[in-house]
Design a protein around this motif. Sequence first.
Motif, PDB file in Angstrom:
ATOM      1  N   TYR A  38      39.808  31.884  40.764  1.00  0.00           N
ATOM      2  CA  TYR A  38      38.470  32.383  41.055  1.00  0.00           C
ATOM      3  C   TYR A  38      38.233  33.726  41.182  1.00  0.00           C
ATOM      4  O   TYR A  38      36.967  34.242  41.152  1.00  0.00           O
ATOM      5  N   ASP A  39      39.175  34.693  41.608  1.00  0.00           N
ATOM      6  CA  ASP A  39      38.821  36.024  41.591  1.00  0.00           C
ATOM      7  C   ASP A  39      38.456  36.609  40.363  1.00  0.00           C
ATOM      8  O   ASP A  39      37.507  37.452  40.277  1.00  0.00           O
ATOM      9  N   PHE A  40      39.260  36.003  39.058  1.00  0.00           N
ATOM     10  CA  PHE A  40      38.413  36.500  38.072  1.00  0.00           C
ATOM     11  C   PHE A  40      37.230  36.097  37.636  1.00  0.00           C
ATOM     12  O   PHE A  40      36.358  37.064  37.274  1.00  0.00           O
ATOM     13  N   SER A  41      36.832  34.849  37.932  1.00  0.00           N
ATOM     14  CA  SER A  41      35.543  34.203  37.794  1.00  0.00           C
ATOM     15  C   SER A  41      34.501  34.820  38.468  1.00  0.00           C
ATOM     16  O   SER A  41      33.287  35.593  37.909  1.00  0.00           O
ATOM     17  N   LEU A  42      34.831  35.383  39.892  1.00  0.00           N
ATOM     18  CA  LEU A  42      33.807  36.271  40.651  1.00  0.00           C
ATOM     19  C   LEU A  42      33.825  37.508  40.292  1.00  0.00           C
ATOM     20  O   LEU A  42      32.555  38.048  40.211  1.00  0.00           O
ATOM     21  N   MET A  43      34.720  38.179  39.743  1.00  0.00           N
ATOM     22  CA  MET A  43      34.656  39.438  39.222  1.00  0.00           C
ATOM     23  C   MET A  43      33.724  39.600  38.095  1.00  0.00           C
ATOM     24  O   MET A  43      32.889  40.343  37.800  1.00  0.00           O
ATOM     25  N   ARG A  44      34.074  38.411  36.997  1.00  0.00           N
ATOM     26  CA  ARG A  44      33.392  38.511  36.058  1.00  0.00           C
ATOM     27  C   ARG A  44      31.530  38.295  36.289  1.00  0.00           C
ATOM     28  O   ARG A  44      30.928  38.917  35.616  1.00  0.00           O
ATOM     29  N   HIS A  45      31.456  37.470  37.171  1.00  0.00           N
ATOM     30  CA  HIS A  45      29.996  37.068  37.590  1.00  0.00           C
ATOM     31  C   HIS A  45      29.564  38.529  38.149  1.00  0.00           C
ATOM     32  O   HIS A  45      28.438  38.705  37.778  1.00  0.00           O
ATOM     33  N   GLY A  69      41.800  40.795  54.095  1.00  0.00           N
ATOM     34  CA  GLY A  69      43.083  40.982  53.952  1.00  0.00           C
ATOM     35  C   GLY A  69      43.671  41.500  52.800  1.00  0.00           C
ATOM     36  O   GLY A  69      43.178  41.561  52.081  1.00  0.00           O
ATOM     37  N   ASP A  70      45.008  41.637  53.186  1.00  0.00           N
ATOM     38  CA  ASP A  70      45.546  42.708  52.092  1.00  0.00           C
ATOM     39  C   ASP A  70      45.833  41.967  50.587  1.00  0.00           C
ATOM     40  O   ASP A  70      45.411  42.498  49.631  1.00  0.00           O
ATOM     41  N   GLU A  71      46.159  40.480  51.111  1.00  0.00           N
ATOM     42  CA  GLU A  71      46.330  39.747  49.367  1.00  0.00           C
ATOM     43  C   GLU A  71      44.971  39.778  48.722  1.00  0.00           C
ATOM     44  O   GLU A  71      45.054  39.714  47.478  1.00  0.00           O
ATOM     45  N   SER A  72      44.061  39.292  49.672  1.00  0.00           N
ATOM     46  CA  SER A  72      42.641  38.999  49.034  1.00  0.00           C
ATOM     47  C   SER A  72      42.046  40.292  48.225  1.00  0.00           C
ATOM     48  O   SER A  72      41.583  40.336  47.197  1.00  0.00           O
ATOM     49  N   TYR A  73      42.396  41.467  49.222  1.00  0.00           N
ATOM     50  CA  TYR A  73      41.867  42.781  48.439  1.00  0.00           C
ATOM     51  C   TYR A  73      42.534  43.136  47.187  1.00  0.00           C
ATOM     52  O   TYR A  73      41.877  43.429  46.175  1.00  0.00           O
ATOM     53  N   ALA A  74      43.793  43.022  47.111  1.00  0.00           N
ATOM     54  CA  ALA A  74      44.745  43.306  46.122  1.00  0.00           C
ATOM     55  C   ALA A  74      44.346  42.375  44.746  1.00  0.00           C
ATOM     56  O   ALA A  74      44.163  42.792  43.664  1.00  0.00           O
ATOM     57  N   ARG A  75      43.937  41.132  45.041  1.00  0.00           N
ATOM     58  CA  ARG A  75      43.335  40.216  44.000  1.00  0.00           C
ATOM     59  C   ARG A  75      42.342  40.706  43.462  1.00  0.00           C
ATOM     60  O   ARG A  75      42.062  40.589  42.287  1.00  0.00           O
ATOM     61  N   MET A  76      41.177  41.210  44.206  1.00  0.00           N
ATOM     62  CA  MET A  76      40.043  41.630  43.841  1.00  0.00           C
ATOM     63  C   MET A  76      40.048  42.880  42.968  1.00  0.00           C
ATOM     64  O   MET A  76      39.599  43.146  41.882  1.00  0.00           O
TER      65      MET A  76
END
Lengths: 128, 254
Positions: free
Chosen positions: B93-100, B151-158
Motif C-alpha cells: 500500500y505504501d507504493f500505491s499511496l505514493m504513486r497516487h 512511527g519509524d517503520e511507517s516513515y521509512a516505508r514512505m
Amino acid sequence: MDQPQYSLDPRVNRLQLRESGEPVEVQEGENWNSFEVFHQEKRGAHHEHVGCVHAPNAQLALVFAKEQFARRKKCVNLWVVRSADILAFNAEDEDMFANNAEKTYRDASGFKVMEKINQFKKSTHDKK
Amino acid sequence: MTKNDALARMLTAMADDALIQGHRNSEWTGLGPIMEEDIAFSSMAQDKIGHAWALYRILQEELNGEDPDSFAFLRNEKDYRCCHFVEYPNGEYDFSLMRHFLFDHAEAIRYQQLRESTFAPLRPLAEKLKGEIKYHTLHANAWITQLCRAGDESYARMQSALNICFPLALGIFEPDQEAGTILEAEGIYPGETKLKEMWLDRVYNLCAAAGLNLPAESSVTPEYGGRKGYHTEYLQPLLEEMGAVFRSDPQATW
C-alpha cells in the motif's frame, strides 16, 4: 508466550491481543476511533447525523466521510465528531423526558390550530 | 505534424494514463487496508476511468477519433501512450499511496493549466474535474502526512516508496519535442518541462511538510519510453485482463 491474535483489521491488530486474556491498556491515539458523521445538504441547512466512520484522526475521518456519505447524496459540507466526545443521558434516565399527564398542553402536537386556520382561510376566501 | 496530430498525441497520453492508473487503483477494491479506505480508493479509481472516457470522447468528437470503448480496449500495446509509472503493479500500500500522491498532484497541475487552454473543449472538462482532483490530492496528502508521522517503520516505508516512485513519476513529464513545440506555440498548454517545474515545487513543499526528502532530479534517471509506445512488461497482461470482458462481445452496448 502466547502468539498475538492477528486480525486483518488494523484497529484490532494494533492492540496485540493475547490469548491469555491479560488486560491491554489502550493508549490515546494508538487505536483508531469512531467518528460520527453529520451531513449538510445545502448551505444554511442543519447538519444531519448520517452514520459513523473509523479513522486514526479527525482529518482522515473527514476524508473517509466524504466518500461514505457524500457520494450518493447532494452535499455541501460535512462535520465529523469523535463519538467519545458526545455526551448523552443514560438509557435508564429516559423517565426524565416523560411529561406528566396533566401537562399535555405542553405537547406541540396537542395544538389543533390547523383546523382553525383552514376555517379562517375558507371564510375569507368565501367573502371575496 | 499538424496541430490536430499533436493534440491527439497529448490527449491520448493523458487518457491512457488515467485509464491505466484507474485500473490499477481499482485492483484494490475489496483488498483495501480498511473498509473506509477501500471505498475511497475504489471511488477515485472510478473517477480516473471517467476522466479517461471524457478525454477519449474529445478525441472522437473533435479529432475524428475512434469510438472510446474500442479505442480504450482494443489497441495494441505499442499504441498506448501511458507512462511506465501507472503500469507498475500495485505492490504494497505504501507504493500505491505514493504513486497516487505523485500522480494526482501532476494531474492537478495539468488540469489547472488546461483551464486556460486555447483548445476550447478542454476548458469545461478541466473545470468539471477540478473538484474530483481536489479530493484526490486531499486524500493523498492526508495519508502521506499521517503515515510519515506514524512511527519509524511507517516513515521509512514512505521514504523508500518515494525513492522508488520518483524516477518513475518523472516519466509523466516525458518530453515530446515535435508535438510539444506545436502545442506550446498554439497556447494549448505550457509544455511538459514547465508542468514538471510546477509539480516539483508543489511536491517538494508537501514532502517537506511531511518530513520526506524528495530526491534531487539530477540524482536520478527519469523512466521514459511510455509516451513513445515502449512499455514495461506489466502493461500487456494488464491490457489483456482489462479488455477481456469487452472483447468477449465487442458489439454489446453498455
